[in-house]
Design a protein around this motif. Structure first.
Motif, PDB file in Angstrom:
ATOM      1  N   LEU A  26       8.131   7.346  10.152  1.00  0.00           N
ATOM      2  CA  LEU A  26       8.686   6.201   9.408  1.00  0.00           C
ATOM      3  C   LEU A  26       7.587   5.999   7.942  1.00  0.00           C
ATOM      4  CD1 LEU A  26      10.131   3.777  11.436  1.00  0.00           C
ATOM      5  CD2 LEU A  26      11.207   5.634  10.253  1.00  0.00           C
ATOM      6  N   ASN A  27       6.933   7.311   7.697  1.00  0.00           N
ATOM      7  CA  ASN A  27       5.895   7.177   6.305  1.00  0.00           C
ATOM      8  C   ASN A  27       4.768   6.148   6.657  1.00  0.00           C
ATOM      9  OD1 ASN A  27       7.649   8.968   5.197  1.00  0.00           O
ATOM     10  ND2 ASN A  27       8.916   7.327   4.514  1.00  0.00           N
ATOM     11  N   ALA A  28       4.178   5.800   8.085  1.00  0.00           N
ATOM     12  CA  ALA A  28       3.253   5.107   8.483  1.00  0.00           C
ATOM     13  C   ALA A  28       1.862   5.527   7.597  1.00  0.00           C
ATOM     14  CB  ALA A  28       3.144   5.073   9.707  1.00  0.00           C
ATOM     15  N   LEU A  29       1.064   4.776   7.062  1.00  0.00           N
ATOM     16  CA  LEU A  29      -0.026   4.880   6.387  1.00  0.00           C
ATOM     17  C   LEU A  29      -1.289   4.993   7.248  1.00  0.00           C
ATOM     18  CD1 LEU A  29       0.258   2.356   3.449  1.00  0.00           C
ATOM     19  CD2 LEU A  29       1.287   4.792   3.442  1.00  0.00           C
ATOM     20  N   ASN A  30      -1.825   6.481   7.227  1.00  0.00           N
ATOM     21  CA  ASN A  30      -2.935   6.648   8.083  1.00  0.00           C
ATOM     22  C   ASN A  30      -3.934   7.015   7.097  1.00  0.00           C
ATOM     23  OD1 ASN A  30      -2.426   9.333   7.221  1.00  0.00           O
ATOM     24  ND2 ASN A  30      -1.707  10.019   9.202  1.00  0.00           N
ATOM     25  N   ARG A  31      -5.007   7.407   7.543  1.00  0.00           N
ATOM     26  CA  ARG A  31      -6.292   7.423   6.865  1.00  0.00           C
ATOM     27  C   ARG A  31      -5.997   8.896   5.811  1.00  0.00           C
ATOM     28  NH1 ARG A  31     -11.218   7.342  11.219  1.00  0.00           N
ATOM     29  NH2 ARG A  31     -10.433   5.160  12.117  1.00  0.00           N
ATOM     30  N   ALA A  64       8.058   2.577   3.922  1.00  0.00           N
ATOM     31  CA  ALA A  64       6.676   3.011   4.795  1.00  0.00           C
ATOM     32  C   ALA A  64       6.568   1.914   5.778  1.00  0.00           C
ATOM     33  CB  ALA A  64       5.284   3.004   3.761  1.00  0.00           C
ATOM     34  N   ALA A  65       6.370   2.205   6.916  1.00  0.00           N
ATOM     35  CA  ALA A  65       6.492   1.203   7.965  1.00  0.00           C
ATOM     36  C   ALA A  65       5.072   0.114   8.100  1.00  0.00           C
ATOM     37  CB  ALA A  65       6.410   1.963   9.395  1.00  0.00           C
ATOM     38  N   GLY A  66       4.130   0.639   7.065  1.00  0.00           N
ATOM     39  CA  GLY A  66       2.977  -0.056   7.244  1.00  0.00           C
ATOM     40  C   GLY A  66       1.896   0.894   7.734  1.00  0.00           C
ATOM     41  N   ALA A  67       0.753   0.206   8.229  1.00  0.00           N
ATOM     42  CA  ALA A  67      -0.255   1.020   8.818  1.00  0.00           C
ATOM     43  C   ALA A  67       0.255   1.731  10.106  1.00  0.00           C
ATOM     44  CB  ALA A  67      -1.389   0.090   8.906  1.00  0.00           C
ATOM     45  N   ASP A  68      -0.461   3.048  10.232  1.00  0.00           N
ATOM     46  CA  ASP A  68      -0.138   3.621  11.379  1.00  0.00           C
ATOM     47  C   ASP A  68      -0.833   3.235  12.596  1.00  0.00           C
ATOM     48  OD1 ASP A  68       0.037   5.823  13.527  1.00  0.00           O
ATOM     49  OD2 ASP A  68      -0.179   7.221  11.902  1.00  0.00           O
ATOM     50  N   ILE A  69      -0.026   2.258  13.433  1.00  0.00           N
ATOM     51  CA  ILE A  69      -0.653   1.589  14.637  1.00  0.00           C
ATOM     52  C   ILE A  69      -1.147   2.616  15.614  1.00  0.00           C
ATOM     53  CG2 ILE A  69       0.057   0.108  16.475  1.00  0.00           C
ATOM     54  CD1 ILE A  69       0.148  -1.129  13.774  1.00  0.00           C
ATOM     55  N   GLY A  80     -11.034  -1.665  11.692  1.00  0.00           N
ATOM     56  CA  GLY A  80      -9.637  -1.985  11.365  1.00  0.00           C
ATOM     57  C   GLY A  80      -9.669  -2.591  10.061  1.00  0.00           C
ATOM     58  N   ARG A  81     -10.323  -3.530   9.847  1.00  0.00           N
ATOM     59  CA  ARG A  81     -10.614  -4.283   8.513  1.00  0.00           C
ATOM     60  C   ARG A  81     -10.811  -3.420   7.249  1.00  0.00           C
ATOM     61  NH1 ARG A  81     -14.090  -7.060   5.226  1.00  0.00           N
ATOM     62  NH2 ARG A  81     -13.126  -8.998   4.164  1.00  0.00           N
ATOM     63  N   ALA A  82     -11.771  -2.526   7.524  1.00  0.00           N
ATOM     64  CA  ALA A  82     -11.934  -1.544   6.563  1.00  0.00           C
ATOM     65  C   ALA A  82     -11.002  -0.797   6.211  1.00  0.00           C
ATOM     66  CB  ALA A  82     -13.217  -0.617   6.973  1.00  0.00           C
ATOM     67  N   PHE A  83     -10.047  -0.256   7.119  1.00  0.00           N
ATOM     68  CA  PHE A  83      -8.935   0.472   6.740  1.00  0.00           C
ATOM     69  C   PHE A  83      -7.893  -0.274   6.351  1.00  0.00           C
ATOM     70  CE2 PHE A  83      -4.394   1.647   8.476  1.00  0.00           C
ATOM     71  CZ  PHE A  83      -4.542   3.125   8.380  1.00  0.00           C
ATOM     72  N   SER A  84      -7.717  -1.488   6.268  1.00  0.00           N
ATOM     73  CA  SER A  84      -6.761  -2.302   5.627  1.00  0.00           C
ATOM     74  C   SER A  84      -7.419  -2.528   4.198  1.00  0.00           C
ATOM     75  CB  SER A  84      -6.572  -3.743   6.384  1.00  0.00           C
ATOM     76  OG  SER A  84      -6.013  -3.478   7.688  1.00  0.00           O
ATOM     77  N   LEU A  85      -8.521  -2.611   4.191  1.00  0.00           N
ATOM     78  CA  LEU A  85      -8.997  -2.888   2.753  1.00  0.00           C
ATOM     79  C   LEU A  85      -9.030  -1.668   1.914  1.00  0.00           C
ATOM     80  CD1 LEU A  85     -12.370  -5.078   3.367  1.00  0.00           C
ATOM     81  CD2 LEU A  85      -9.929  -5.802   2.420  1.00  0.00           C
ATOM     82  N   ALA A  86      -8.903  -0.572   2.503  1.00  0.00           N
ATOM     83  CA  ALA A  86      -8.733   0.975   1.756  1.00  0.00           C
ATOM     84  C   ALA A  86      -7.364   0.960   1.536  1.00  0.00           C
ATOM     85  CB  ALA A  86      -9.530   1.954   2.835  1.00  0.00           C
ATOM     86  N   GLY A  87      -6.435   0.713   2.261  1.00  0.00           N
ATOM     87  CA  GLY A  87      -5.248   0.783   1.914  1.00  0.00           C
ATOM     88  C   GLY A  87      -4.840  -0.135   0.575  1.00  0.00           C
ATOM     89  N   GLN A  88      -5.534  -1.484   0.578  1.00  0.00           N
ATOM     90  CA  GLN A  88      -5.094  -2.384  -0.433  1.00  0.00           C
ATOM     91  C   GLN A  88      -5.929  -1.912  -1.739  1.00  0.00           C
ATOM     92  OE1 GLN A  88      -6.626  -6.017   0.720  1.00  0.00           O
ATOM     93  NE2 GLN A  88      -5.459  -5.958   2.402  1.00  0.00           N
ATOM     94  N   ARG A  89      -6.990  -1.231  -1.560  1.00  0.00           N
ATOM     95  CA  ARG A  89      -7.857  -0.628  -2.832  1.00  0.00           C
ATOM     96  C   ARG A  89      -6.912   0.504  -3.472  1.00  0.00           C
ATOM     97  NH1 ARG A  89     -12.362  -1.593   0.289  1.00  0.00           N
ATOM     98  NH2 ARG A  89     -12.222   0.704   0.913  1.00  0.00           N
TER      99      ARG A  89
END
Length: 108
Positions: A26-31, A64-69, A80-89
């Motif tokens: 579902l197009n989940a966002l991974n690194r 996109a389903a959001g972050a790749d759980i 996890g926080r760094a991953f979330s911030l990277a996506g926002q950037r």
């Protein structure tokens, strides 16, 4: 545009269409997706012929389903926080006009 593993790029005149292509997830966002989006947006910003970037997801179910759980499950809270911030950037850092298409809606 250069080829990517998780993105499909198409130029339509001054419009660059970037499609996240992980329909099985579902197009989940991974690194990898985030890194490729960062590169693709940077490439678009540097290309004088690109005036607009359209970001969309492949497949009929989700933009996109959001972050790749599955990927996030192994991260510490700090990671996890760094991953979330990277996506926002990646999204906030785009310097060309951006239109996001999803579920029949257009956000500008």
């Amino acid at each position: 545009p250069m080829p990517f593993d998780t993105l499909v790029l198409e130029d339509r005149g001054a419009v660059r269409v970037i499609t996240v292509h992980r329909p099985e997830k579902l197009n989940a966002l991974n690194r990898q997706v985030l890194a490729e989006l960062q590169q693709a947006f940077g490439d678009a910003r540097e290309d004088a012929g690109v005036r607009v970037v359209v970001l969309r997801g492949a497949g009929p179910k989700a933009f996109a389903a959001g972050a790749d759980i599955a990927e996030r499950a192994g991260l510490t809270p700090v990671e996890g926080r760094a991953f979330s911030l990277a996506g926002q950037r990646v999204i906030v850092g785009v310097l060309v006009p951006l239109a996001i298409l999803g579920a029949g809606l257009l956000w500008l």
